[in-house]
Design a protein around this motif. Structure first.
Motif, PDB file in Angstrom:
ATOM      1  N   GLY A   1       0.809  -1.207   0.000  1.00  0.00           N
ATOM      2  CA  GLY A   1       0.000   0.000   0.000  1.00  0.00           C
ATOM      3  C   GLY A   1       0.847   1.265   0.000  1.00  0.00           C
ATOM      4  N   LEU A   2       0.301   2.312   0.578  1.00  0.00           N
ATOM      5  CA  LEU A   2       0.970   3.612   0.592  1.00  0.00           C
ATOM      6  C   LEU A   2       1.967   3.692   1.747  1.00  0.00           C
ATOM      7  CD1 LEU A   2      -2.097   5.919  -0.095  1.00  0.00           C
ATOM      8  CD2 LEU A   2      -0.436   5.051  -1.737  1.00  0.00           C
ATOM      9  N   THR A   3       3.070   4.357   1.478  1.00  0.00           N
ATOM     10  CA  THR A   3       4.132   4.498   2.461  1.00  0.00           C
ATOM     11  C   THR A   3       4.425   5.975   2.658  1.00  0.00           C
ATOM     12  OG1 THR A   3       5.105   2.382   1.794  1.00  0.00           O
ATOM     13  CG2 THR A   3       6.528   3.909   2.978  1.00  0.00           C
ATOM     14  N   GLN A   4       4.674   6.368   3.902  1.00  0.00           N
ATOM     15  CA  GLN A   4       4.892   7.776   4.211  1.00  0.00           C
ATOM     16  C   GLN A   4       6.377   8.137   4.110  1.00  0.00           C
ATOM     17  OE1 GLN A   4       2.799   8.881   7.825  1.00  0.00           O
ATOM     18  NE2 GLN A   4       0.895   7.962   7.095  1.00  0.00           N
ATOM     19  N   PRO A   5       6.695   9.441   4.012  1.00  0.00           N
ATOM     20  CA  PRO A   5       8.063   9.873   3.725  1.00  0.00           C
ATOM     21  C   PRO A   5       9.121   9.413   4.724  1.00  0.00           C
ATOM     22  CG  PRO A   5       6.539  11.661   3.294  1.00  0.00           C
ATOM     23  CD  PRO A   5       5.738  10.572   3.935  1.00  0.00           C
ATOM     24  N   LEU A   6       8.796   9.318   6.018  1.00  0.00           N
ATOM     25  CA  LEU A   6       9.809   8.906   6.992  1.00  0.00           C
ATOM     26  C   LEU A   6      10.275   7.489   6.683  1.00  0.00           C
ATOM     27  CD1 LEU A   6      11.328   9.867   9.550  1.00  0.00           C
ATOM     28  CD2 LEU A   6       9.633   8.608  10.884  1.00  0.00           C
ATOM     29  N   THR A   7       9.334   6.606   6.427  1.00  0.00           N
ATOM     30  CA  THR A   7       9.700   5.235   6.073  1.00  0.00           C
ATOM     31  C   THR A   7      10.514   5.216   4.786  1.00  0.00           C
ATOM     32  OG1 THR A   7       7.767   4.291   7.173  1.00  0.00           O
ATOM     33  CG2 THR A   7       8.781   2.965   5.455  1.00  0.00           C
ATOM     34  N   GLU A   8      10.078   5.986   3.790  1.00  0.00           N
ATOM     35  CA  GLU A   8      10.804   6.026   2.522  1.00  0.00           C
ATOM     36  C   GLU A   8      12.266   6.416   2.722  1.00  0.00           C
ATOM     37  OE1 GLU A   8      11.044   8.745  -1.542  1.00  0.00           O
ATOM     38  OE2 GLU A   8       9.798   9.327   0.161  1.00  0.00           O
ATOM     39  N   SER A   9      12.501   7.492   3.453  1.00  0.00           N
ATOM     40  CA  SER A   9      13.876   7.959   3.616  1.00  0.00           C
ATOM     41  C   SER A   9      14.702   6.993   4.443  1.00  0.00           C
ATOM     42  CB  SER A   9      13.887   9.351   4.255  1.00  0.00           C
ATOM     43  OG  SER A   9      13.318   9.323   5.556  1.00  0.00           O
ATOM     44  N   PHE A  10      14.082   6.366   5.450  1.00  0.00           N
ATOM     45  CA  PHE A  10      14.811   5.411   6.280  1.00  0.00           C
ATOM     46  C   PHE A  10      15.224   4.184   5.486  1.00  0.00           C
ATOM     47  CE2 PHE A  10      14.665   1.648   9.104  1.00  0.00           C
ATOM     48  CZ  PHE A  10      15.777   1.933   9.880  1.00  0.00           C
TER      49      PHE A  10
ATOM     50  N   PHE B   1      23.484   2.343  -5.497  1.00  0.00           N
ATOM     51  CA  PHE B   1      23.212   2.041  -4.095  1.00  0.00           C
ATOM     52  C   PHE B   1      22.218   3.038  -3.499  1.00  0.00           C
ATOM     53  CE2 PHE B   1      27.672   0.237  -4.257  1.00  0.00           C
ATOM     54  CZ  PHE B   1      27.259  -1.083  -4.226  1.00  0.00           C
ATOM     55  N   GLN B   2      22.364   4.307  -3.876  1.00  0.00           N
ATOM     56  CA  GLN B   2      21.535   5.355  -3.289  1.00  0.00           C
ATOM     57  C   GLN B   2      20.098   5.321  -3.785  1.00  0.00           C
ATOM     58  OE1 GLN B   2      23.721   8.843  -4.398  1.00  0.00           O
ATOM     59  NE2 GLN B   2      25.458   8.362  -3.062  1.00  0.00           N
ATOM     60  N   GLU B   3      19.837   4.717  -4.932  1.00  0.00           N
ATOM     61  CA  GLU B   3      18.503   4.738  -5.527  1.00  0.00           C
ATOM     62  C   GLU B   3      17.986   3.333  -5.823  1.00  0.00           C
ATOM     63  OE1 GLU B   3      18.903   7.153  -8.976  1.00  0.00           O
ATOM     64  OE2 GLU B   3      19.423   8.960  -7.872  1.00  0.00           O
ATOM     65  N   LEU B   4      18.283   2.382  -4.958  1.00  0.00           N
ATOM     66  CA  LEU B   4      17.802   1.013  -5.160  1.00  0.00           C
ATOM     67  C   LEU B   4      16.300   0.919  -4.985  1.00  0.00           C
ATOM     68  CD1 LEU B   4      20.534  -1.183  -3.456  1.00  0.00           C
ATOM     69  CD2 LEU B   4      19.792  -1.302  -5.836  1.00  0.00           C
ATOM     70  N   VAL B   5      15.763   1.718  -4.074  1.00  0.00           N
ATOM     71  CA  VAL B   5      14.314   1.764  -3.896  1.00  0.00           C
ATOM     72  C   VAL B   5      13.855   3.194  -4.107  1.00  0.00           C
ATOM     73  CG1 VAL B   5      14.156  -0.235  -2.369  1.00  0.00           C
ATOM     74  CG2 VAL B   5      14.562   2.021  -1.394  1.00  0.00           C
ATOM     75  N   VAL B   6      12.642   3.342  -4.626  1.00  0.00           N
ATOM     76  CA  VAL B   6      12.119   4.669  -4.935  1.00  0.00           C
ATOM     77  C   VAL B   6      10.628   4.679  -4.659  1.00  0.00           C
ATOM     78  CG1 VAL B   6      11.760   4.044  -7.357  1.00  0.00           C
ATOM     79  CG2 VAL B   6      11.969   6.449  -6.731  1.00  0.00           C
ATOM     80  N   ARG B   7      10.130   5.815  -4.229  1.00  0.00           N
ATOM     81  CA  ARG B   7       8.704   5.965  -3.922  1.00  0.00           C
ATOM     82  C   ARG B   7       8.044   6.729  -5.059  1.00  0.00           C
ATOM     83  NH1 ARG B   7       6.175  10.137  -0.672  1.00  0.00           N
ATOM     84  NH2 ARG B   7       4.210   9.458   0.281  1.00  0.00           N
ATOM     85  N   VAL B   8       7.044   6.115  -5.693  1.00  0.00           N
ATOM     86  CA  VAL B   8       6.297   6.737  -6.779  1.00  0.00           C
ATOM     87  C   VAL B   8       4.815   6.604  -6.471  1.00  0.00           C
ATOM     88  CG1 VAL B   8       5.713   6.634  -9.236  1.00  0.00           C
ATOM     89  CG2 VAL B   8       8.077   6.308  -8.498  1.00  0.00           C
ATOM     90  N   ASN B   9       4.094   7.700  -6.546  1.00  0.00           N
ATOM     91  CA  ASN B   9       2.664   7.725  -6.223  1.00  0.00           C
ATOM     92  C   ASN B   9       2.382   7.125  -4.851  1.00  0.00           C
ATOM     93  OD1 ASN B   9       2.142   8.833  -8.776  1.00  0.00           O
ATOM     94  ND2 ASN B   9       1.926   6.817  -9.702  1.00  0.00           N
ATOM     95  N   GLY B  10       3.302   7.370  -3.929  1.00  0.00           N
ATOM     96  CA  GLY B  10       3.108   6.921  -2.556  1.00  0.00           C
ATOM     97  C   GLY B  10       3.461   5.481  -2.294  1.00  0.00           C
TER      98      GLY B  10
END
Length: 799
Positions: free
Chosen positions: A263-272, A302-311
C-alpha cells in the motif's frame, strides 16, 4: 501520373506522412473512413505553377454532393519518428463539395507560414524542403471523439492514456468541451478515469474495439485520433509520439518489496529504508569485491535502489540488475533470483546502465569470496542473531521516555552503527536460500519430479523453530491461560487504553504474560516495516484485541514435513537431495529469524521517532505527534515549522490512495508522481469464473471470499473465509490462522504467503493478476492449491 491516390497506392514518398499512416492502417484492416490524397508531386507542381484547377476538375467526380468531408494537410516530413508537426498544419471539418476548393488551397499554402518555418528551424530542417499535400476524407458524424496515446506522453511507457469528449475531435483539441481521461495499465489489467463535469464515458466494448484495432499497428508508441458514431469506432489519424521526456528508460518493480511495504508508504519510512537498502547492498558489494573503486562507481545505484512513486515503494530495476553485473555468472544467477523474488515481466530485462567493471581475475576472486561466504553463512547468521540480542539490551538500557531531541538523534545513529554494518549478511543468506532452493527445484525437474507438487511443498513445511510462527504460538498460550482463568469475557469488554491498564493491574499473572508478549513480539504485525504503523508496542490495546480473536480458537495443527524415508531416491541422488534440501530449509529458517529481528529493529526506530514527534508537537512544529511520519529522517532531526509541508504531503497522499496499485512501471526519463484529480474506477463487472495462479501451498477448499484491501481494519469476519489480497506481509500470520485459504496477486515460493500458509496447512495460490477485482467479498470459490486454479461457484448476494 495520377494526381489523386487511393490508399492502395500511397507511400510516405508519394503522399506524405499523414496519408501514408492512414493508408497503412487501412491496409491492416482498421476502420478508417474512406479517403484519397493528392500526390506530393502534384502538390509540388501546384506550388511552382499555381495551376490547381485541373486537379480540382479531376476531384469533383469522386465526391458525393450529399456528404461532408474533412480536408487535412499531409506533408512529406509530417508524422515522422523524430518530427510530428502535430497541430501545425491545417485541418477543416464538415466541408461541403461546393467549398472544398478553398480549403484545399488553404492546406496547400500552409507550408509557407511562419510557425511552420520556426518549427523547421528548431529541428534543423530546411523549410524549402517541406512539401505539403492534402487529404480528402469522408466526415464521420461523431457523437464522441478522442485521442488514444498508447504510451503516456509524460513518460510512463506501459500506461496508455485515452481522452474522450462529446462531438468532434476539434473541440477536444481546443479544450472547448469537457473530457474524460482514461488511464489503461494493460499489462496488469488496470483501468481508471478522471472526469470533467458531465463529460462522456466510453464503454468497455468500445475501448476493446479501439485497442484491438490499434494493436494491429507495428509501432507501439502512437498518438491515435478516433471517433465513435452509430456504435462503431473509427480511426481517423495516427502518428508517433515524439514528446517523451529525455533520458534513459527506468524500470520499477514492486515484486517482493510489496510484502514489506504494501500500500501507501509515508516519507519517513521512505527515507529510512532508502538509506538502509543503500548500506546493506553496499556492504554485500564490499564483502564480495573488496574494491572501493567498484563501490564508488556504483554509488548512485546504491543510493537509488528503492524509490517511492505515487506513494508506493518500488525497486529500481536498472540499478538492481546493474549491481548483478559485477557477480560471476550473472546469466545463471538471474533466472534463479527472479523466480525466488517473484519478479514478473521477466522478459523485460533492460541492459544495465552501468557497465560491467570486473575483469576475469576480479571475477575469479569474487567467485571464491562468494563460495566462502555461502559456506559460512549459517554460522554468520547465528552470530548476527546474538549481536541483535546485544543491540536489544543496549537499546533498552539507553532509551528513556523523556529523552531530548539531541539524545534521540544520538541513539538513532548509535543503532545505525551497530546494525547496518552487520545486516548485509541477511542479503547473503537470501542468496544462500534462493540458490539452494532453485538448485533443488532444478534437480527435481531433471529427475522427473514436479517440484511444485504437494510432496515437495510439504517438505518445506514444518521447518523447525521457524520464527514467523513464534508470535502465534505465544498468543495461543496466552489465550489458553485466559480461558483457564475465566478471563475471556472481561478481555472482550476492554475497549479503551485506561480499561486495559486497570485490567492488567487487577490480574498480575496475566499482566506478566501480556507485557512479556508485547516486549518480545510487539513489533510484529501487519505492515510492520512501515514506521507509521501502529503496532502492539505503540498501541497495546491492539494486542489485546488480537488476543480476543484467539479465545475461541483451538490450537491449529501445523504441517509436518515429509520424512526422509518417504523420499523416493536412493544412492547418490538421495545424498544430493538431502544436501540441497537441508541447506535450502536452513536458509529459509534463518531468513525468517532475521525478518522477525528486522521488525524489532524497526520497532526501535519507530519508538525513537514517536518520541521525536511528541517533542515536535510540544514545540509547535507539527500539529500532532504522528505527523512526524510525514517528514524525512533529515527533516525530522532538523526541527522547524513543517505544518504547511505536511499538509501538502497529506493532500497528495489522498490522491495517491485513489490510484490502482501498479506493480510494474516503465518510465522514459526520471520517474514522477501523478497529479491526481478525482479518480473513478473504469472497469465493468468481470464474468470470468476460473482464474489461474501459482500454487504455493497444497490442498483444496471451498469457501466464501473475503477481499482484504486494508488488513489492519479486519478484526472479525476472517474466520473460515478464503482471504483475497494483493499480498501479505509477516504480520498476516494472525489473520491466516483463522482462514481456510489465501489468494494473492503477488508472491512466490518463498514469499510470506507461501511460507506461512504451508506452516499452517492452508491452501494458497499467488500470482493471480487483479484477484481483488475479479473476486468480491461474498463470492463462493473453490481454491485448488495443487493446480493454482480458483473457480467461482456463485456470485455474492447483491441484495
Amino acid at each position: 501520373m495520377n494526381n489523386w491516390l487511393t490508399y492502395e497506392q500511397m507511400t510516405r514518398e508519394n503522399s506524405g506522412g499523414k496519408a501514408a499512416e492512414l493508408a497503412s492502417m487501412k491496409k491492416r484492416g482498421l476502420n478508417v473512413p474512406p479517403f484519397i490524397a493528392l500526390s506530393l508531386a502534384t502538390a509540388k507542381r501546384i506550388r511552382g505553377t499555381g495551376e490547381i484547377e485541373p486537379t480540382l476538375t479531376e476531384l469533383y467526380p469522386m465526391l458525393d454532393e450529399r456528404k461532408l468531408y474533412a480536408v487535412r494537410s499531409s506533408a512529406n516530413m509530417e508524422d515522422g519518428s523524430e518530427t510530428s508537426f502535430a497541430g501545425l498544419f491545417e485541418t477543416y471539418l464538415n466541408v461541403s463539395p461546393t467549398h472544398i476548393a478553398d480549403k484545399i488551397s488553404a492546406c496547400l499554402a500552409a507550408g509557407g507560414k511562419n510557425h511552420i518555418h520556426a518549427y523547421a528551424d528548431y529541428h534543423t530542417l530546411k523549410a524549402s524542403d517541406i512539401v505539403v499535400t492534402v487529404i480528402v476524407q469522408e466526415m464521420i458524424p461523431a457523437e464522441r471523439s478522442g485521442v488514444l496515446f498508447t504510451a503516456n506522453p509524460q513518460g510512463l511507457l506501459n500506461e496508455s492514456v485515452l481522452v474522450i469528449g462529446n462531438g468532434l475531435g476539434e473541440g477536444i483539441v481546443n479544450a472547448e468541451v469537457p473530457v474524460t481521461t482514461y488511464y489503461l495499465k494493460r499489462d496488469e489489467d488496470f483501468v481508471y478515469f478522471e472526469r470533467e463535469e458531465d463529460s462522456p464515458l466510453m464503454t468497455e466494448k468500445e475501448r476493446a474495439d479501439l485497442l484491438q484495432q490499434v494493436d494491429g499497428l507495428t509501432s507501439k508508441q502512437l498518438d491515435v485520433e478516433f471517433a465513435i458514431a452509430d456504435g462503431s469506432v473509427y480511426v481517423l489519424q495516427s502518428r508517433p509520439i515524439t514528446t517523451f521526456p529525455t533520458g534513459a528508460m527506468t524500470v520499477l518493480n514492486n515484486s517482493n518489496l510489496v510484502e514489506s511495504y504494501p500500500g501507501l508508504t509515508q516519507p519517513l519510512t521512505e527515507s529510512f529504508i532508502t538509506f538502509a537498502y543503500e548500506q546493506v547492498f553496499k556492504g554485500v558489494a564490499w564483502r564480495f569485491s573488496r574494491s572501493q573503486a567498484l563501490l564508488d562507481h556504483y554509488a548512485s545505484a546504491f543510493q537509488e535502489l528503492v524509490v517511492r512513486v505515487n506513494g508506493r515503494m518500488y525497486y529500481n530495476m536498472n540499478h538492481l540488475y546493474g549491481l548483478l553485473q559485477f557477480l560471476p555468472f550473472p546469466k545463471l544467477l538471474l533466472p534463479i533470483w527472479q523466480e525466488m523474488m517473484g519478479f514478473t515481466q521477466k522478459e523485460i530485462v533492460i541492459p544495465p546502465a552501468l557497465a560491467k567493471q570486473t575483469s576475469l581475475w576480479d571475477s575469479l576472486l569474487i567467485s571464491s569470496r562468494i563460495i566462502k561466504e555461502l559456506v559460512t553463512t549459517p554460522k554468520q547468521m547465528t552470530a548476527l542473531d546474538r549481536a541483535f540480542q546485544d543491540t536489544t539490551t543496549f537499546f533498552r538500557a539507553s532509551y528513556k521516555t523523556d529523552m531530548s531531541a539531541a539524545e534521540v538523534k544520538n541513539l538513532y545513529h548509535a543503532l545505525e552503527e551497530r546494525i547496518l554494518k552487520k545486516w548485509d549478511i541477511t542479503l547473503v543468506n537470501d542468496l544462500y536460500a534462493f540458490t539452494y532452493t532453485g538448485l533443488l527445484k532444478r534437480v527435481l525437474r531433471r529427475w522427473g519430479k514436479d517440484p511444485d507438487s504437494n510432496e515437495w511443498h510439504q517438505w518445506f513445511a514444518g521447518i523447525p523453530m521457524i520464527s514467523s510462527m513464534e508470535p502465534v504460538h505465544e498468543m495461543q498460550k496466552m489465550a489458553a491461560f485466559a480461558r483457564d482463568h475465566q478471563l475471556t469475557e472481561a478481555i472482550r469488554n476492554i475497549t479503551t487504553p485506561n480499561a486495559l491498564t486497570l485490567f492488567l493491574e487487577e490480574n498480575p499473572h496475566f499482566k506478566s504474560l501480556f507485557t512479556s508478549y508485547v516486549e518480545r513480539y510487539g513489533d510484529r504485525g501487519l505492515e510492520e516495516l512501515k514506521l507509521e504503523t501502529q503496532t502492539f508496542r505503540s498501541h497495546p490495546l491492539k494486542a489485546l484485541q488480537q488476543l480476543s480473536d484467539f479465545l475461541d480458537m483451538p490450537p491449529r495443527k501445523e504441517s509436518v514435513h515429509v520424512e526422509k524415508e518417504r523420499i523416493p531416491f536412493t544412492g547418490w541422488r538421495k545424498r544430493v537431495f538431502h544436501f540441497l534440501s537441508k541447506r535450502a530449509r536452513l536458509g529459509i529458517q534463518h531468513r525468517e529469524t532475521s525478518r522477525l529481528n528486522r521488525s524489532r529493529i524497526y520497532g526501535m526506530v519507530r519508538t525513537l521517532f514517536r518520541r521525536l514527534g511528541v517533542i515536535a508537537e510540544a514545540e509547535g512544529y507539527i500539529e500532532h505527534h504522528e505527523d512526524i511520519f510525514w517528514l524525512s529522517v533529515d527533516e525530522a532531526f532538523d526541527l522547524k515549522d513543517y505544518r504547511a509541508l505536511i499538509a501538502q504531503r497529506k493532500e497528495a497522499q489522498q490522491g495517491f490512495a485513489s490510484l490502482p496499485a501498479y506493480g510494474y512501471l516503465v518510465f522514459k526519463g526520471h520517474p514522477y508522481d501523478k497529479a491526481i484529480r478525482i479518480v473513478e474506477n473504469g472497469r465493468s463487472a468481470i464474468s470470468s469464473h476460473q482464474l489461474q495462479g501459482t500454487p504455493t501451498s497444497n490442498g483444496i477448499v471451498e469457501g466464501e471470499v473475503l477481499v482484504v484491501h486494508h488488513p489492519s481494519e479486519v478484526r472479525e469476519g476472517a474466520k473460515d473465509k478464503i482471504l483475497v489480497t494483493q499480498m501479505t506481509d509477516p504480520g498476516w500470520v494472525f489473520l491466516l490462522t483463522q482462514a481456510k485459504g489465501i489468494i494473492a496477486e503477488k508472491g512466490s515460493l518463498l514469499s510470506h504467503t507461501a511460507i506461512i500458509s504451508r506452516e499452517l496447512g492452508i491452501p494458497a495460490v499467488v500470482g493471480i493478476k487483479q484477484a481483488t477485482t475479479h473476486l468480491k467479498t461474498g463470492d463462493r470459490v473453490i481454491l485448488d492449491g495443487n493446480s493454482g486454479k480458483v473457480t467461482r461457484k456463485e456470485a455474492r448476494n447483491e441484495s
